[in-house]
Enzyme design. Structure first.
Site, PDB file in Angstrom:
ATOM      1  N   ASP A 153       0.800  -1.218   0.000  1.00 31.88           N
ATOM      2  CA  ASP A 153       0.000   0.000   0.000  1.00 31.88           C
ATOM      3  C   ASP A 153       0.837   1.275   0.000  1.00 31.88           C
ATOM      4  OD1 ASP A 153      -2.473   1.563   0.367  1.00 31.88           O
ATOM      5  OD2 ASP A 153      -1.617   1.968   2.335  1.00 31.88           O
ATOM      6  N   ASP A 164       4.637   0.677   3.877  1.00 32.27           N
ATOM      7  CA  ASP A 164       4.490  -0.538   4.671  1.00 32.27           C
ATOM      8  C   ASP A 164       4.355  -1.722   3.723  1.00 32.27           C
ATOM      9  OD1 ASP A 164       2.040  -0.085   3.548  1.00 32.27           O
ATOM     10  OD2 ASP A 164       0.976   0.260   5.418  1.00 32.27           O
ATOM     11  N   TYR A 208      -8.339   2.375   6.110  1.00 31.93           N
ATOM     12  CA  TYR A 208      -9.177   2.756   4.962  1.00 31.93           C
ATOM     13  C   TYR A 208     -10.644   2.514   5.315  1.00 31.93           C
ATOM     14  CZ  TYR A 208      -4.893   3.190   2.291  1.00 31.93           C
ATOM     15  OH  TYR A 208      -3.655   3.586   1.844  1.00 31.93           O
TER      16      TYR A 208
END
Length: 814
Positions: free
Chosen positions: A90, A93, A251
């Protein structure tokens, strides 16, 4: 511990506190004149695409240009019988979040669909499609059944507690749980967004691979049906976060944007978005009908000057991973030319340009449309992309064309360097680009935690768009400030598409892919010795096999090191004993004959993993003891390996020499050491093998000469009390090759040469020479940019000033 973790949750929570910063400015701004070119958009596009190669998980592909990345997280999904090893990590990370990954895929595909010529004209279509396919291949794998979609791989809390490269995650045994949505536990927004990604990508691939495009359309249809048939009633009740708790805090689709009235927090926009893309991919009118059905539900907010009962479609936020309504406006306007869709698109774009009914979105003093405080450049780049698409739909004769077009270019140019700081926000591009972005793999640190808080990243993550400034244009290049220095796949999505459009209009020239490498490499695999005793009765020495490899990170499970010594006088091999103490999993054996009276003791770490990214595993130290059972005539101080660290050899799992020089061989190793010369003393201060604390000092003079026009990079790497290691790169700028070279300079202080690698070095007084004959592996400097690198350790008292008077084969580099 570095946290790119709670960026979305924090963004939502702090949205309330920062709402006052986003109060609209009541001022109308005249439309600017048509913008002129200013940047090499083709190069920016090339590098923005390459960023996705740095984010790639799974087996590294032959087309992947990132030299410091390798195979990683190959076991993802194995616990549930699904190969989920691919896709993109993402951000800085190693979690794979399906929702932003699908959005990113849709946006990248849209860029190709809308402006294919921008990619073909800059030779970027192939790398763009290679990277796009890496995303869609993963999404296909994540969709093994019509009503099953794997939504996440990895645990944010576990992952974000680790600061190291993804290549070693599997051997560390880090937990990589997976989560999915199903018919019994659905995720309407995620399924719909993934359907949009598949449909948009099908359009991008149809011209080059129609069979693959057909496969993508099949998945898109199934996913849309999955989303549509399991949807709830209020826009949030079947949101994916209810079934994927690991995504909450990162998210959260029902809370992104905080209290901003223009932030969409439901799944209706994803359903409309998916329907629009399926209509375009299939030509079927039913999907357009479904888009019309979902469109009014996407979100509203009070009109300017009106009350709560006077609602209009949302306009005061922007396109992002959770807010697709703003893109749907533009697409529906293009598909239908209906005035209501045109009005909605113009309301949104007017608000962020000249103003809507006297109200205009917040701008920084330097001209950045400040849509959101977290990753301020990502949402403005997405909005810039919509502005370009809609401007092109309106056409150049429309009065709003220049307004929208020039707004978009101005915002992209801000990221490229047209800002108050006069610096780029794109890593590896433009003037003074970021060097400290919040990214574990790029930072190149070896201890598993952020041991270096201030030094630059070890690797250049080309094309990564840093988060961006605050509302006052304030920004510091600091990896600890993940709100403004994080990089992420969704950050570059609309940015890449906008660059493709600008490159189509303004052109530019990509750089050679051979230039997209780290300018400097430091030590990777080496031996660090510490002598505790040396006398006629034997030698006791601690030998640390150190793995800080980064091009790419490597895992050693069969490393072996050899310490060479010579028998003196009446000493016989049968009178020597070799033993190991404090082995860290390694064993010692010997003495083994080498040549004549030269023998070696071997440290064998077979079965013991040595790898960067773990403070307990990046280095294995073995206490080696060579004992003379009948002491008296053995002089251990003149042994080959007693002279310097570089005379201890290290071999990798395949038995290949990776460090050190055996006796009677003149070719030095190609990997520099970081330790001082081998003397009975304590090791240098600080943790051995850690990432250097700073970029060092460099000097790069350039000049001309009939045979030796050159440039020199002199970079101080690791330092310790009274000593340092130095890396030097000499580059031939002449039009003819240099066969055999000698580089000469004068130390300006009291520096003393103390061991070298990859060149033969000598010091007379303050004058130093480094040379290699033409027959040596790096003894010839090719014409027009050929280079050779070497290094050395030095000791000094007081300061360590940098020399500047370099000459190559007698001709000054000035």
């Amino acid at each position: 511990m570095g946290h790119s973790t709670s960026r979305r949750l924090i963004a939502a929570v702090t949205g309330v506190a920062l709402a006052s910063m986003l109060i609209a400015v009541r001022a109308l701004t005249p439309a600017p004149a048509h913008a002129a070119t200013g940047y090499n958009y083709a190069e920016a596009l090339q590098k923005s695409i390459m960023f996705y190669e740095a984010q790639a998980a799974g087996h590294k592909q032959p087309w992947n240009r990132v030299e410091w990345r390798g195979d990683a997280t190959l076991n993802d999904g194995s616990g549930v019988g699904i190969d989920l090893s691919g896709g993109w990590y993402d951000a800085g990370d190693h979690v794979k979040f399906g929702f932003p990954m699908a959005f990113t895929t849709t946006m990248l595909a849209w860029g190709v669909v809308a402006n294919r010529a921008g990619y073909t004209g800059t030779a970027q279509l192939t790398p763009m499609l290679d990277n796009l396919r890496w995303g869609t291949d993963y999404l296909i794998a994540a969709h093994p059944q019509p009503n099953v979609l794997y939504a996440q791989v990895g645990d944010g809390s576990i992952d974000h507690a680790y600061w190291g490269p993804p290549e070693v995650i599997d051997i560390k045994g880090m937990s990589r749980p997976v989560a999915k949505i199903t018919a019994s536990c659905p995720g309407t927004d995620l399924a719909a967004e993934t359907a949009a990604a598949m449909a948009a990508s099908a359009m991008a691939f149809r011209g080059t691979d129609p069979a693959y495009a057909s496969t993508l359309v099949t998945h898109a249809r199934q996913l849309f049906t999955f989303a549509d048939s399991t949807k709830g009633t209020d826009g949030q009740d079947t949101a994916y976060v209810h079934c994927v708790p690991g995504a909450q805090g990162y998210y959260t689709s029902t809370f992104e944007g905080g209290t901003n009235p223009g932030a969409s927090k439901g799944y209706w926009d994803e359903l409309a978005w998916a329907a629009v893309w399926l209509h375009q991919a299939t030509g079927e009118a039913d999907y357009l009908t479904r888009a019309r059905e979902f469109y009014p539900k996407m979100g509203t907010e009070p009109d300017v000057g009106g009350g709560m009962d006077d609602q209009v479609p949302i306009y005061s936020f922007g396109l992002g991973w959770n807010d697709k309504a703003y893109a749907v406006y533009a697409l529906m306007a293009k598909l239908t030319s209906e005035q209501r869709f045109i009005d909605d698109a113009q309301r949104y774009l007017d608000y962020w340009t000249t103003g809507y009914q006297g109200e205009r979105g917040t701008y920084t003093p330097g001209g950045l449309a400040f849509i959101f405080h977290w990753g301020s450049l990502r949402m403005v780049a997405d909005t810039a992309w919509v502005a370009l698409v809609f401007a092109d739909y309106l056409g150049t004769e429309n009065p709003r064309y220049a307004t929208y077009h020039d707004f978009a270019k101005r915002q992209i140019d801000y990221a490229l360097g047209d800002n108050p700081g006069k610096h780029s926000y794109v890593v590896g591009f433009g003037v003074d680009p970021p060097t400290h972005v919040h990214h574990r793999a790029a930072s190149g640190q070896s201890l598993g935690y952020m041991s270096d808080l201030t030094g630059p990243n070890r690797h250049v993550i080309y094309g990564a768009l840093a988060g961006g400034p605050d509302a006052t244009d304030g920004w510091v290049d600091d990896r600890n400030d993940y709100q403004r220095n994080e990089v992420a796949i969704d950050f570059n999505a609309g940015f890449t598409a906008a660059l493709g459009r600008l490159a189509m209009e303004y052109g530019g020239t990509p750089v050679a892919d051979s230039q997209l490498v780290d300018p400097v490499r430091d030590a990777e695999l080496y031996v660090e010795p510490t002598v505790y005793h040396s006398g006629p009765d034997g030698t006791t020495i601690a030998i640390a096999i150190t793995n800080t490899s980064g091009w790419p990170p490597r895992i050693l499970t069969g490393a072996k090191a050899r310490y060479y010594f010579t028998l003196d006088g009446q000493t016989d091999a049968g009178l020597l004993a070799v033993s190991a103490q404090d082995t860290s999993g390694c064993a010692a054996s010997g003495p083994h004959p080498y040549a004549g009276t030269t023998y070696y003791a071997e440290i064998d770490c077979t079965g013991t993993a040595i790898y960067p990214g773990d403070s307990q595993a990046y280095q294995r130290t073995t206490g080696l003891k060579i004992s003379a059972t009948s002491p008296g005539t053995w002089d251990a101080t003149n042994d080959w390996s007693a002279k310097q660290a570089e005379n201890i050899t290290l071999y990798d799992d395949a038995g290949t020499l990776v460090f050190g020089t055996p006796p009677d061989q003149t070719e030095p190793s190609q990997t520099p050491a970081t330790s001082p010369s081998l003397t009975p003393s304590a090791s240098p201060s600080g943790s051995p093998g850690t990432t250097p604390s700073g970029p060092g000092t460099s000097v790069s003079p350039s000049g001309s000469g009939s045979a030796a026009a050159c440039s020199v990079r002199y970079a101080v790497g690791n330092s310790w009390s009274g000593g340092a290691s130095v890396d030097v790169t000499v580059t031939n700028l002449a039009s003819a090759p240099v066969a055999g070279w000698t580089l000469r300079w004068t130390f300006p202080g009291d520096q003393r040469l103390d061991g070298s690698w990859n060149a033969t070095m000598a010091q007379s007084g303050a004058v130093v020479t480094a040379s290699n004959p033409a027959s040596q592996w790096n003894g010839t400097l090719a014409a027009d940019g050929g280079s050779a690198a070497f290094g050395f350790n030095l000791s000094f008292t007081g300061a360590n000033p940098t020399p500047t008077d370099f000459t190559l084969n007698g001709t000054a580099c000035s």
